[in-house]
Design a protein around this motif. Structure first.
Motif, mmCIF file in Angstrom:
data_model
loop_
_atom_site.group_PDB
_atom_site.id
_atom_site.type_symbol
_atom_site.label_atom_id
_atom_site.label_comp_id
_atom_site.label_asym_id
_atom_site.label_seq_id
_atom_site.Cartn_x
_atom_site.Cartn_y
_atom_site.Cartn_z
ATOM 1 N N SER A 1 0.659 -1.102 0.062
ATOM 2 C CA SER A 1 -0.072 0.023 -0.005
ATOM 3 C C SER A 1 0.865 1.162 0.025
ATOM 4 O O SER A 1 0.305 2.172 -0.653
ATOM 5 N N ILE A 2 1.995 1.475 0.775
ATOM 6 C CA ILE A 2 2.974 2.503 0.615
ATOM 7 C C ILE A 2 3.432 2.579 -0.702
ATOM 8 O O ILE A 2 3.483 3.875 -1.202
ATOM 9 N N ASP B 1 0.771 4.246 -2.910
ATOM 10 C CA ASP B 1 0.746 5.599 -2.540
ATOM 11 C C ASP B 1 1.833 6.330 -3.065
ATOM 12 O O ASP B 1 1.672 7.439 -3.525
ATOM 13 N N GLN B 2 3.073 5.931 -2.860
ATOM 14 C CA GLN B 2 4.231 6.832 -3.400
ATOM 15 C C GLN B 2 4.144 6.803 -4.879
ATOM 16 O O GLN B 2 4.424 7.920 -5.318
ATOM 17 N N GLN C 1 5.733 0.398 -9.890
ATOM 18 C CA GLN C 1 4.666 0.653 -9.093
ATOM 19 C C GLN C 1 3.846 -0.653 -9.099
ATOM 20 O O GLN C 1 3.613 -0.986 -10.138
ATOM 21 N N ASP D 1 1.291 6.765 -6.773
ATOM 22 C CA ASP D 1 0.631 7.782 -7.104
ATOM 23 C C ASP D 1 0.841 9.242 -6.862
ATOM 24 O O ASP D 1 0.502 10.109 -7.716
ATOM 25 N N LYS D 2 1.546 9.507 -6.011
ATOM 26 C CA LYS D 2 2.011 10.943 -5.557
ATOM 27 C C LYS D 2 2.814 11.291 -6.703
ATOM 28 O O LYS D 2 2.904 12.423 -7.076
#
Length: 583
Positions: free
Chosen positions: A424-425, A428-429, A490, A431-432
């Motif tokens: 999940s991290i 999220d990274q 990713q 996506d940012k």
């Protein structure tokens, strides 16, 4: 009985709650939060108290407020990047962008301003600012001494020992010399008062640097510091001049046949017939390189020199020489280690991508571009720990071009072999980063749009794309390079929709990268642009699966490497090996 006063007086109509009671003043942030704004400038009381970005709109239309509210609640089927693009497209027209009409005030903050710093550099012990130039030189000298016998240039390794004589008395130095703004106005013992004379061969190398090497380093610099300012500094500084001649000769050696070369530098102590070097140009380049190191060993004792523009320019030129001299495997060579030394010097001089001094700023971006490639190839994080302070909306078009270099560095960090975070991290990274890339792309002005392009149906496999000026084309190449790097690293939770969306982005990036590269190949020897194309082409090759496209990219990459002569053509073998492993 007389009627009571006001009984039949018509009542004043009450404003509609949807219009008359809604404020159309105040900052956009307060309007979005639906709180009262005191309209303080430059920052209202509410935003100051809550430490929020305070931005005032240029229109009294409430559409901007509605758009800000919608930005936080995208539809379920829309990705964060798509949600931002949708908000941008629907907002009031105040600035024209490559993607349409956008309101720059909506970009209260830029995601790349909040990226985490690189753990690699934070956890690595850093030398003090005063010792940074010495630590960097010691790295250079150690590797040079290890290779001195191989080159057989007649150099005594003692010539590379740092001069240990005491620093001259403080009364001989003006304390203002520590200030970069004042250094060019004071005569220094390490700066020649007269222009250093050049012989015919040196003049040829000097001119080659100005016409061919400088533009490579200046690709993202509108001021062209390495083509214009550095040569002027070099004619009054022996060390910088020697490094300039070294990198020019090394670049020429990559492009010229040794038997046809007319440049044959015979310096005292050189022995071409017995040397392990086979090219007179390569001999000259190595000789100048060692002379540069000897100069450094004698002049690092001057504090003003270690803070000067000359030493950072020399460091970048030495690094460029070593880039051309590298074999393609960087983890066991000097180039990668010495990039770390330049990072120390940059920190000691407080140089960064927003430095007021144009030369220091240009040197910083040139260094970062080199470090990005090494970090990508070695699966490590980039070395920079600087974070930009300007928002996207505050950047000029040229500054937008360099901002993508910084975002690209953060994308290479993401791809490094430090993937111990949970799923999940990592998602999220990624996506940012994709959000930051998307924000950058959607705020580009029309000058980043192609001047010429062919429809795919008329052009074959890839459609030629011409973007001018070259720095903007290179910026678009780096954007797609960075997006590919994130997408292929990713993790995904699966699902056909996510798979199709990712594949669409990859296909779009491959087509754009190859289209720009094709145009440069057709236009001829555009060496500066080719240095952006080969990186992007290599990344494009990592995400194509059909043999037809693989063959086309391999041919394009080979033609590009014929222009750059760097990195070695072993890069083609690496790409072919990757395809075999993935098949």
């Amino acid at each position: 009985m007389p009627p009571r006063t006001g009984m039949n007086k018509p009542r004043k109509p009450r404003p509609s709650r949807a219009r008359g009671l809604r404020t159309t003043t105040g900052c956009l942030t307060c309007r979005k939060r639906r709180v009262k704004c005191d309209e303080g400038k430059p920052r209202c009381r509410q935003c100051t108290k809550s430490e929020r970005g305070c931005v005032y709109g240029q229109s009294t239309d409430v559409t901007a407020t509605a758009a800000l509210s919608e930005q936080d609640t995208p539809q379920q089927s829309t990705s964060p990047a798509q949600a931002t693009a949708s908000v941008v497209a629907e907002s009031p027209t105040t600035r024209k962008s490559i993607a349409g009409d956008i309101d720059p005030q909506l970009f209260v903050d830029s995601p790349e301003l909040r990226f985490d710093l690189s753990p690699l550099t934070l956890t690595t012990s850093l030398p003090s600012p005063n010792s940074a130039p010495f630590e960097w030189y010691d790295l250079l000298a150690e590797d040079a001494i290890n290779n001195i016998q191989k080159h057989n240039l007649g150099f005594d390794q003692m010539c590379l020992s740092r001069r240990q004589s005491p620093v001259p008395d403080e009364h001989n130095f003006d304390p203002r010399l520590q200030s970069p703004e004042r250094e060019t106005f004071v005569q220094e013992p390490w700066r020649s008062p007269e222009a250093i004379p050049l012989n015919d061969d040196q003049l040829s190398l000097f001119q080659h640097f100005v016409s061919s090497v400088g533009p490579i380093l200046d690709l993202f610099d509108p001021l062209k510091q390495f083509s214009n300012a550095v040569p002027r500094l070099a004619i009054n500084n022996v060390g910088l001049l020697r490094s300039l001649l070294a990198v020019a000769a090394r670049h020429l050696a990559l492009h010229s046949d040794a038997q046809q070369s007319s440049i044959n530098v015979q310096t005292p102590g050189s022995n071409i017939s017995e040397s392990g070097l086979h090219s007179p140009l390569l001999e000259a380049a190595t000789q100048y390189y060692y002379e540069t190191l000897h100069y450094l060993s004698q002049n690092l004792l001057y504090p003003s020199y270690t803070k000067s523009s000359e030493i950072i320019s020399t460091a970048i030129l030495i690094s460029t020489y070593e880039m051309f001299d590298s074999s393609g495997r960087y983890s066991d060579g000097g180039w990668e280690r010495h990039l770390r030394g330049i990072f120390w010097i940059q920190r000691s001089q407080d140089n960064n991508g927003e430095s007021k001094d144009g030369l220091r700023r240009g040197a910083w971006w040139t260094w970062l571009r080199q470090d990005i490639w090494v970090a990508f190839r070695e699966s490590r994080r980039t070395l920079t720990i600087w974070r930009p302070t300007k928002r996207l909306v505050d950047l000029t078009p040229d500054e937008l071009a360099t901002r993508i270099v910084y975002i690209c560095a953060r994308c290479v960090d993401f791809a490094a072999n430090e993937k111990h975070y949970d799923l999940s991290i990592r998602i999220d990274q990624g996506d940012k980063l994709l959000q930051a890339l998307d924000d950058w792309y959607h705020i580009l002005p029309p000058s980043f749009q192609p001047i010429y392009s062919l429809p795919m149906a008329e052009s074959g496999l890839f459609a030629p794309i011409w973007i001018h000026p070259p720095s903007y084309a290179a910026a678009i190449q780096m954007f797609h390079f960075a997006r590919i790097v994130v997408l292929i690293n990713q993790p995904s939770l699966g699902g056909m929709h996510a798979f199709r969306q990712r594949q669409r982005f990859l296909d779009e990036s491959v087509e754009t990268i190859c289209g720009i590269a094709i145009m440069h190949v057709h236009q001829g020897r555009d060496s500066p642009s080719a240095f952006a194309n080969y990186q992007a082409l290599y990344a494009a090759g990592l995400c194509v699966q059909t043999p037809v496209k693989q063959s086309a990219i391999l041919q394009l990459l080979e033609k590009t490497l014929n222009v750059t002569k760097f990195p070695p053509k072993t890069l083609l073998d690496d790409l072919a090996s990757y395809w075999r492993a993935e098949s």
